[in-house]
Design an enzyme around this catalytic site. Structure first.
Site, PDB file in Angstrom:
ATOM      1  N   ARG A 139     -34.598  -0.463 -17.937  1.00 17.62           N
ATOM      2  CA  ARG A 139     -33.924  -1.105 -18.888  1.00 17.62           C
ATOM      3  C   ARG A 139     -33.871  -2.817 -18.516  1.00 17.62           C
ATOM      4  NH1 ARG A 139     -30.656  -4.273 -16.601  1.00 17.62           N
ATOM      5  NH2 ARG A 139     -30.056  -4.905 -18.454  1.00 17.62           N
ATOM      6  N   GLY A 140     -34.054  -4.093 -19.612  1.00 16.15           N
ATOM      7  CA  GLY A 140     -34.043  -4.660 -19.094  1.00 16.15           C
ATOM      8  C   GLY A 140     -35.675  -5.862 -18.858  1.00 16.15           C
TER       9      GLY A 140
ATOM     10  N   ARG B 220     -38.629   0.550 -27.696  1.00 13.82           N
ATOM     11  CA  ARG B 220     -37.096  -0.570 -28.338  1.00 13.82           C
ATOM     12  C   ARG B 220     -38.262  -1.450 -28.900  1.00 13.82           C
ATOM     13  NH1 ARG B 220     -33.415  -1.256 -23.191  1.00 13.82           N
ATOM     14  NH2 ARG B 220     -32.258  -1.547 -24.998  1.00 13.82           N
TER      15      ARG B 220
ATOM     16  N   GLN C 223     -23.538  -2.670 -18.812  1.00 10.37           N
ATOM     17  CA  GLN C 223     -24.229  -3.849 -17.842  1.00 10.37           C
ATOM     18  C   GLN C 223     -23.941  -4.329 -16.265  1.00 10.37           C
ATOM     19  OE1 GLN C 223     -25.156  -3.083 -21.161  1.00 10.37           O
ATOM     20  NE2 GLN C 223     -26.967  -2.743 -21.308  1.00 10.37           N
TER      21      GLN C 223
ATOM     22  N   ASP D 160     -34.416 -10.764 -24.266  1.00 12.78           N
ATOM     23  CA  ASP D 160     -35.206 -10.008 -24.109  1.00 12.78           C
ATOM     24  C   ASP D 160     -36.536 -10.696 -25.489  1.00 12.78           C
ATOM     25  OD1 ASP D 160     -32.258  -8.645 -23.688  1.00 12.78           O
ATOM     26  OD2 ASP D 160     -34.083  -7.062 -23.070  1.00 12.78           O
TER      27      ASP D 160
ATOM     28  N   ASN E 109     -30.614 -11.696 -26.676  1.00 16.91           N
ATOM     29  CA  ASN E 109     -30.041 -11.610 -25.382  1.00 16.91           C
ATOM     30  C   ASN E 109     -29.238 -10.712 -26.418  1.00 16.91           C
ATOM     31  OD1 ASN E 109     -30.447 -11.462 -22.827  1.00 16.91           O
ATOM     32  ND2 ASN E 109     -28.236 -12.550 -22.655  1.00 16.91           N
ATOM     33  N   LYS E 110     -28.682  -9.938 -25.321  1.00 20.16           N
ATOM     34  CA  LYS E 110     -27.755  -9.140 -25.106  1.00 20.16           C
ATOM     35  C   LYS E 110     -26.638  -9.431 -26.325  1.00 20.16           C
ATOM     36  CE  LYS E 110     -27.631  -4.886 -24.283  1.00 20.16           C
ATOM     37  NZ  LYS E 110     -27.835  -4.516 -24.965  1.00 20.16           N
TER      38      LYS E 110
END
Ligand code: MRU
Length: 365
Positions: free
Chosen positions: A51-52, A88, A201, A242, A252-253
């Site tokens: 991920r990332g 994704r 995370q 992202d 982003n998250k």
């Protein structure tokens, strides 16, 4: 070949097996998984073994190499590329790296040369991402040095969200790269690590990375940042992204936006670190145009951790509690102090971004 222990992905000696750290098991277990088929690559991305943003890009690129080894013809290879890209939706790196690798592979007839071209391109992207993160570290460290000087050497308190470290990238990380450089330079830094529910995370990965690098850090619940900022306990925020639009809106998250609002209200500088592969040169408005991934609500209902020496999932809500799991949010450019890129730091507006990246911005339609 000896593997670099600070990389989350590498190619095995056979040149056709992709090896990755299974990030679902960290920090409790360091397990390596081997990916040898396109289906395994897709599953690894969907299930967040990897991920990332930069890392899923490179994994997808190696997926094209695996696809080239079995696809019957160029049409079949393109179909596999579309499947990988769909794994994704939010991080633009995935589609970008898959497209780059696909177009390198398609220059060659099906067979060994096509596989070799995909391998070479995926490897080139991996090295470029690592180098870009190294440069982000050097540019971003200057910001930390300035704060350190203003505080006469007292520890610089940096808040970060999710994991934008080497586990999420190929090496160094994006948000963590300036922190690692400053730490190596002997600057006193302390990192507030947001736990980052639902998959934690921050608690699992960022805390693990920082601990191994011996960078001072403290784990906090996701809702603590505003309180810390109100009390002068955060000097700056650095997060990854992202997908960032050509006008500087930042996906982003989930939860990043709330940190940016709190930072804005408390005059805390809010920086976003990213390599050029994370810019979406086609988009201006992030709020309406960036696709936001929605994941399994069970990730919200359950938490995973170590219990009696085993990694277990436990239910935290009522059994059938309705839950929603939006994985990302968009922070508008107006809340972002600066973008830390491999070419330097700029304000998040279209003209400044294009000024740093005239070659890329020119190609946007
Ligand atoms: O859902 P994840 O863990 O893939 O989300 C990752 C992030 O939000 C990171 O901050 C982002 O990818 C930047 S990583 C350099």
């Amino acid at each position: 070949m000896k593997r670099n222990p600070k990389r989350p992905i590498w190619l095995a000696d056979d040149g056709l097996t992709v090896e990755v750290i299974d990030q679902r098991q960290l920090p409790h277990k360091l397990e390596i998984l081997q990916l040898t088929t396109v289906d395994q690559v897709i599953e690894a991305i969907v299930e967040m073994v990897v991920r990332g943003a930069p890392l899923i890009g490179v994994t997808g690129a190696y997926g094209i190499m695996l696809a080239a080894a079995t696809a019957a013809d160029k049409a079949a290879l393109k179909t596999e590329a579309a499947r990988i890209k769909a794994a994704r939706p939010t991080a633009v790196n995935l589609a970008w790296a898959v497209e780059q690798t696909l177009s390198a592979a398609l220059q060659h007839p099906q067979g060994a040369r096509q596989v070799a071209a995909a391998r070479e391109e995926a490897g080139r992207i991996a090295e470029q991402e690592a180098e870009n993160c190294r440069l982000i570290g050097l540019h971003g460290a200057r910001l930390i040095q300035q704060v350190s000087r203003a505080k006469e050497g007292a520890a610089v308190n940096i808040l970060t969200h999710c994991n934008a470290g080497w586990l999420a990238c190929i090496e160094y990380g994006t948000a963590t790269a300036p922190i690692y450089v400053a730490h190596q330079q002997g600057i006193k830094v302390h990192v507030w690590v947001d736990e980052t529910r639902p998959l934690n995370q921050g608690a699992r990965l960022t805390a693990w990375e920082l601990g191994r690098q011996k960078v001072a850090h403290t784990l906090i619940v996701d809702n603590a940042g505003g309180h810390l900022m109100q009390h002068g306990m955060v000097d700056m925020v650095i997060v990854g992204t992202d997908r960032t639009t050509a006008a500087g809106d930042v996906a982003n998250k989930i939860g990043t936006y709330l940190k940016a609002l709190a930072a804005h209200d408390n005059h805390v500088p809010f920086y976003v670190a990213l390599p050029s592969s994370t810019f979406d040169w086609q988009l201006q408005d992030g709020l309406s145009r960036i696709p936001i991934e929605e994941r399994d609500p069970d990730e919200v209902r359950f938490v995973q951790g170590l219990a009696g020496g085993r990694i277990e999932k436990v239910l935290v809500s009522p059994q059938d509690c309705p839950a929603a799991n939006f994985a990302f949010d968009v922070t508008p450019a107006r809340l972002v102090t600066g973008l830390i890129t491999e070419r330097g730091i700029c304000r998040p507006d279209a003209a400044e971004i294009a000024g740093l990246f005239p070659d890329k911005a020119d190609r946007a339609s």
